[in-house]
Design an enzyme around this catalytic site. Structure first.
Site, PDB file in Angstrom:
ATOM      1  N   SER A   1       0.781  -1.004  -0.171  1.00 55.65           N
ATOM      2  CA  SER A   1      -0.176   0.144   0.045  1.00 55.65           C
ATOM      3  C   SER A   1       0.970   1.120   0.026  1.00 55.65           C
ATOM      4  CB  SER A   1      -0.856  -0.146   1.313  1.00 55.65           C
ATOM      5  OG  SER A   1      -1.303   1.185   1.677  1.00 55.65           O
TER       6      SER A   1
ATOM      7  N   ARG B   1     -19.615  -4.968 -47.277  1.00 58.71           N
ATOM      8  CA  ARG B   1     -18.546  -4.424 -46.119  1.00 58.71           C
ATOM      9  C   ARG B   1     -19.566  -3.271 -45.253  1.00 58.71           C
ATOM     10  NH1 ARG B   1     -13.948  -3.506 -49.072  1.00 58.71           N
ATOM     11  NH2 ARG B   1     -14.389  -5.818 -49.343  1.00 58.71           N
TER      12      ARG B   1
END
Lengths: 408, 408, 408, 408
Positions: free
Chosen positions: C277, C317
């Site tokens: 931490s 497409r």
């Protein structure tokens, strides 16, 4: 309404049910017809036409089945209204409207009721949380970060931060516009403008705009010019609903942790059979929190669907994305109301166990940071390490107070 | 069932409706009780207990309302069954089961019917698409990429590639396991093992496993050991449903483009009032494709919810994520069936306009690539530029044929 | 590659990085050119053209910047290759291909490497979990349902059910087709068919199909005819990746609960600075599980995006949905590899605390069901209540064994 | 920054890049240290400590790689700063902060720049759309609903409704709070309160609150008390970003339809190589709209991820959901900026073809409703059927004007 697979669904009552939406759509047709009469476009004989009396909840099923033909239930509804109304009224029903106007505005009307209910729920919760924050202002417990013991805090701060989230949800809801949506066939208000022109009005477009205004006023909706393909009102509503489930989901996520038997700092309210098990008589499950979490987990994707639909809205009426909104909004709305009611019950009866909080705190090493800080300045650590909890609680209570005042 | 906000919902009939699920859950209890008797754990008097006869669709509402107490409807259902059964049968109902077993397995039973219906729909569509691909093998049209004219193709190829997607969806569905889920209170089959042990069985755990096996066999479900927190079966089912709506959504996305009046190469089947408008008498809207797209747009987030629920499944029964699955699966399942039925109708009656396709092709400059290729090898371009369309169609028809054969 | 906001990203190395994808796309162009030569369509001088040597990681940035013009990076890449290749080779690069062929097949090539890596990870995890299930076959702990103590179980069963999920993920991955996608400008293979026709081939379309086959073989990809708008291969891959993160997320969700200090039945592997931490020196955070959960929470919506894109694929497409796939697939793929690597580390070093498990079990009332069952048959409860845990573990180990065998 | 798979990514420049975020995080540490000095908690020697000068873009890679240990990059960053700073400064860096403070506030700082950029883009677009709405106020075209010809409209109305959506997006952004997030290890501001207490301050908690206030002021962020587990600020930002892509996606969805060669009412701006094809020399693809749609399709699930993370935020720092936010927010933010830039380019150069609009309108039967309306009142239809288009355009221009004024 009830739902075997969504326990608690009945808490939303008839909000946004099929009959409610049918009534909402009829209310739109009715308000519009009144506006036509008031503007002198439709004849006086249409005054006071009781459209609402013409349809019944029992019509829903047939209308729903027929709705596929037109892609929405309005064609069938208009046919039914015209069929049942007097000849003169019949001719004037739906003139100038298009299906989308009736569905969108009908949905907004039903949404208005949802939002009102949610704001009441949130105000209740803000009250309950203010009490918890006040009572437990000084109830020590462990602050946990990343699952591990971190530093001391108080349960009052936790309640206050929960409250902050609920206040945020309240403010997001209260900022919502819930607008009328009327544009006619192509979003140009052409039919009523034509009617006004043919009737010789000098400013026929102005008449159309006034019709929208007066319909909004009659229905108690916000005014907005046609938004048939500008769906930001719908996404904002969806986001606000998800904002509610976020606020509650986060509370419930804390509760399901803190009721674990090894932690045992909270209990859900004990009431009747709530929390029982079908096979294990000794159990008491945190069923409210579990059901709230369920809603919170499933709400965000529904909000996302509303956004996707908004982004794909093409032409003057979209080819599928609009249709994806309706039921998504309904499901999200009802679930939000259900979760809100469950959260109100949860907070009203939440059992707090200060002794267990103290015990867990006692077992934890939570003064590592304080030691480092004291060393840094070469002093002995002070008597506690609760930081600014009082100030934070006060700030939260202040925000809460302003809202609670509006809901006496 | 009908749904005012989901036109076409009635196409799914009673699949996964509340009464259907109630019956499914009772079928699970019943199959389990039979298994207990067959294994000698429950007394012979329980043989042939007609549990299905003890509950009715009308019970759904009360069970649903009560379901909130336990977080699921099984506690209430068990109470109701025990209340209505004979004393001896009553004592043995639900022994060894937990709520989750009944809900999970009940849902799978209802899912089985959904999957069967979907496979029939897909097979129909594969037939219809095979016909379209064959008939229009040589119907020239423009291949469009990124909205612009690209090169020539034939409508047969388009139908064949649609078909490939539908075949993929079929194969994904047919590969699904739809398993029984029975593990008892903690997923260890402890209660029946205890019963067998107390009855003096030499291998009591083996008895428990056999109970699961015979219940699966009775219900026509796949066998799988307890998967109470291993939710891959559910996510695979959800993914397969979304696979269906993807395949259909893509077809519908083509159709909504090609029916535009300026393109006009396809029309949706003309039938009755389908496609009408509430304000414009001349319109014919591609309502099937629109409703299919609606489903395709809203399905993926529902599939995602099932995955999120799976990923959050903790302990031996999760604290909210499991509860988020049920209604999500139902909504997704029913909508998939509805969209599939609509797509079958769409494909069965799709009107193809070869003359308009030829006209659009004639207006397009689609031979740019052919010119470049011919120049590259210093030759005059060949007589057409349809490439390998026949081979591609044949390959698709071959895949289709294998599936159609299974559904005579 | 590293990512400041996705700790652990470097675990995916260069998998699917920009340089890797550039190399993959060049490999596609190269394999295709070889196929053209082998088929006699391109001249022998193109044999052994070292396209891979013509581009460098440093080209990525410019290609990426230019890619906006065409909407994808292939136009720029082809220009660059043609510019740098010898004149004869240059003329033949990319003939018969379209951008989509290169991007889709390039992505599949990079996906192949991802899937291979994932299957190794999963096999490792299956080994580790088999060991845990075996060692802790008889390590008693509490089975928890809906957060509460339910019945006894063993940690071996938990490991076995984790393993079942990982095996499911493995099987889903191993069933994937990862296909070549080559169709030319409009998905009809027209250019190469034209080339073959102009060269006098009797079956020019057959030549085109063979080119696709040989390119697939060269690249080690599965064969599939053009799927430019049939995106089921992509969604299946996405679903399988999410299937992995589901399996790991669920393990991590158990771990973050069981490492809580009040429960303390598991610890993450202790290694170096892991779990530290920035302000609290005493902490040890379950950082691997936290990072795995992060991936599991964010994966499902990415999978949903792939489905939405598939459902919207129109024309030959699509006009936006195809473009949404690429980066979505990459992000999902890399994060899956990262989470898999973290999960392997987690499982390889997971610390199990049997004494604490026993202590928590001792504190829990978990024999309520057993008492009910014993009463039911009028007997004294048996000596334990572990049910069929051994049988369940054995069944899981059997499934695992088959997979581990394939990865010696 | 560039991205081979997200063409146009470079438009977002270094916004929210790793180096930018590193600098943002250092700015947070720096502002905090200044605040400590100003409050008299840290010694004067720390005044003017140039923390920004201590780190470099080149540090990103190592910090990112190390970030896995703590689960975030702050531990490594603090170590690096302390290592490189003078001894006195070093001792005081990060005192009172926790990792989350630095990440959250650093992200907000970077978000501030994103929001500023987006508001400029939106204002530009509002200007451009106002011009289009004004110029084409009377340019007739077909209103299309459900893909079919409906009634006449003008392109000016379409531009005005596009503008309404963009204005909504602007207002949502401008209403955002982008707050500082500083709470210390457990959200209680304990360390600085301790420092103030040990220094003898009469109101040590007040000092802590003032530190947060002055840090917010220094950084130009909104003030908010710790929101470590109240993530509504993050979800509101995400929703606002998705609100932008919704508004643009809807415009682009119209454009990809209207540029189709058979419709041809609009063209994308012609510029350089934009819109070219790798195989078909004649093509001009609507690449801007396609890339915008790509962003709009993929944004909503990212917004949903932020909500899911918010709903799962437990304890005083969540066990995975918080970590899922960072990169999700970055991806969403950058893509939004890219799409916004593309939309600005699209609108600035959009080519409108009134003659083609007139031609398509001439081919369409769009007067069905007008005939019905005229018949209803027994009159001859009026000379046009454009309804209230002028009023609708004026209303939209009014909204636009107020915003454009703020961005001269």
């Amino acid at each position: 309404m009830t739902n075997l697979l969504w326990p608690g669904d009945q808490r939303a009552g008839e909000l946004m049910s099929d009959p409610t939406l049918l009534a909402s759509m009829v209310a739109v047709e009715s308000a519009w017809l009144d506006a036509l009469v008031a503007a002198g476009l439709a004849p006086d004989q249409c005054t006071g036409a009781d459209l609402a009396g013409l349809v019944h909840a029992a019509d829903c099923e047939l209308l729903a089945a027929e709705s596929e033909d037109g892609g929405n239930p309005v064609i069938g509804l208009v046919a039914l209204l015209r069929d049942r109304a007097s000849a003169e009224v019949s001719r004037w029903i739906h003139r100038g409207l298009t299906s989308q106007d009736v569905i969108d505005t009908g949905l907004m009307l039903a949404t208005r009721a949802i939002v009102d209910e949610l704001m009441l729920q949130l105000a209740e919760q803000i009250s309950a949380l203010s009490v918890l924050a006040t009572i437990h202002r000084g109830t020590p417990m462990v602050a946990r970060t990343l699952t591990q013991n971190a530093v001391p805090t108080t349960f009052g701060v936790k309640a206050a931060t929960w409250c902050n989230g609920v206040v945020d949800a309240y403010q997001q809801l209260s900022a919502l516009a819930i607008p009328v949506q009327i544009g006619g066939a192509g979003g140009t208000l052409a039919a009523t403008t034509e009617l006004a022109a043919l009737a010789g009005h000098p400013n026929p477009a102005g008449i159309s705009v006034e019709l929208v205004q007066s319909t909004a006023a009659t229905l108690g909706l916000d005014l907005r010019m046609p938004w048939h393909t500008t769906r930001s009102s719908v996404t904002a509503i969806g986001d606000a609903f998800v904002g509610c489930t976020d606020a509650w989901g986060r509370i419930a996520s804390d509760v399901v942790t803190l009721v674990r038997p090894e932690i045992a700092e909270l209990s859900e309210p004990a009431a009747g059979n709530r929390g029982g098990s079908s096979s294990m008589p000794q159990k008491r499950n945190p069923v409210l929190s579990i059901l709230i979490r369920r809603a919170a987990i499933s709400a965000p994707p529904l909000g996302a669907t509303l956004h996707t639909a908004a982004a794909l809205a093409n032409d003057e009426r979209p080819d599928g994305s609009w249709h994806a909104e309706w039921e998504t909004l309904r499901i999200l709305a009802r679930r939000t109301v259900v979760a809100g009611s469950q959260c109100s019950e949860l907070l009203a009866g939440l059992e707090v166990h200060p002794a267990q909080m103290a015990k867990n705190l006692g077992n934890a090493d939570v003064l590592g940071e304080q030691r480092v800080i004291a060393e840094l300045v070469g002093k002995v650590p002070s008597g506690n390490y609760f930081g600014a909890v009082d100030a934070l609680i006060d700030e939260s209570l202040d925000r809460a107070k302003r809202i609670v005042k509006e809901h006496p």
